[in-house]
Write an enzyme that holds these catalytic residues in place. Structure first.
Site, mmCIF file in Angstrom:
data_model
loop_
_atom_site.group_PDB
_atom_site.id
_atom_site.type_symbol
_atom_site.label_atom_id
_atom_site.label_comp_id
_atom_site.label_asym_id
_atom_site.label_seq_id
_atom_site.Cartn_x
_atom_site.Cartn_y
_atom_site.Cartn_z
ATOM 1 N N CYS A 119 -45.460 10.202 -18.147
ATOM 2 C CA CYS A 119 -46.710 10.459 -17.439
ATOM 3 C C CYS A 119 -46.473 11.107 -16.077
ATOM 4 C CB CYS A 119 -47.488 9.158 -17.243
ATOM 5 S SG CYS A 119 -48.123 8.452 -18.772
ATOM 6 N N ARG A 177 -48.651 15.203 -18.165
ATOM 7 C CA ARG A 177 -47.386 14.784 -18.758
ATOM 8 C C ARG A 177 -46.261 15.661 -18.227
ATOM 9 N NH1 ARG A 177 -50.255 11.309 -19.853
ATOM 10 N NH2 ARG A 177 -50.778 10.362 -21.866
ATOM 11 N N HIS A 234 -42.347 5.143 -20.282
ATOM 12 C CA HIS A 234 -43.150 4.936 -19.079
ATOM 13 C C HIS A 234 -42.471 5.579 -17.866
ATOM 14 C CE1 HIS A 234 -46.413 2.397 -20.416
ATOM 15 N NE2 HIS A 234 -45.587 1.581 -21.039
#
Length: 232
Positions: free
Chosen positions: A200, A209, A131
């Site tokens: 991300c 990305r 993340h």
């Protein structure tokens, strides 16, 4: 219905919506981090207990050509931790467990290894996702990665030091070639021992990305102490 009643009803509705928005922001910014901290510590404890008990097999010793081939290493267990990852560029205390698969619930506990990509330290592309924000913000500082930065991993018996080859590359989620054995757009020429990190972009979105590629630079037994990358 009187104008006063309409205004009051609308005001109460706005207050309720505002309160819900505040609660959601608190959940995203704070509570997911709390949950991730607990979950991550649990995974780290699990790994360290396994390693302390010697349940991770050491690398097979060199054998003669006529000797029987050593047994293949056990497959990574789905959803379970198998390594620790450190990026000194992100700070002294930055450490995250690596678990097998990249499912949502897995990435809430740490970083996720793309199932089907190479094993740690072997030929091919060892690819890991994390993340950017929420659940502990593991890759918050991803854009700071630069050529030559160390990415260090251990499986409990060996230290693996990879070196970043270029600053992060931006692409779209459908560009799965970035985790190929020889990742496309990486600049790598031919088979090698590669590492791909993905997260991300933008920081609070997922339309794109960010990708960082590295090559295996050095290995050493954990019994020799921490690698030089931690001290540079």
């Amino acid at each position: 219905m009187s104008v006063r009643l309409i205004v009051r009803t609308f005001s109460e509705f706005c207050i309720t919506v505002g309160a819900l928005i505040v609660l959601f922001v608190v959940y995203v910014l704070f509570w997911t981090g709390v949950k991730a901290a607990d979950a991550t510590e649990g995974q780290i404890d699990t790994l360290r207990n396994q390693w302390a008990q010697g349940t991770v097999s050491a690398p097979a010793p060199h054998t003669s050509p006529t000797a029987a081939a050593p047994p293949a290493p056990a497959a990574y267990r789905d959803g379970k931790p198998f390594a620790m990852l450190y990026i000194p560029r992100f700070g002294k205390g930055w450490e995250w467990p690596v678990l097998e698969n990249t499912e949502v619930r897995t990435l809430q506990k740490g970083l996720g290894h793309y199932t089907g990509t190479a094993r740690l330290g072997t030929r091919g592309n060892f690819a890991v996702a994390g993340h950017r924000r929420t659940y502990g913000d593991p890759f918050k500082d991803f854009p700071k990665l630069r050529r030559g930065d160390a990415v260090v991993l251990t499986d409990g018996t060996t230290w693996f030091t990879y070196r970043i080859d270029k600053k992060p590359y931006r692409t779209v989620p459908s560009d799965i070639g970035v985790i190929d054995p020889v990742p496309r757009k990486s600049g790598f020429d031919g088979t090698g021992r590669y590492l791909t990190l993905t997260t991300c972009d933008p920081e609070w979105g997922s339309s794109h990305r960010l990708i960082a590629w590295a090559h295996l630079d050095a290995t050493q037994p954990v019994t020799d102490g921490k690698p030089a990358a931690f001290h540079s």
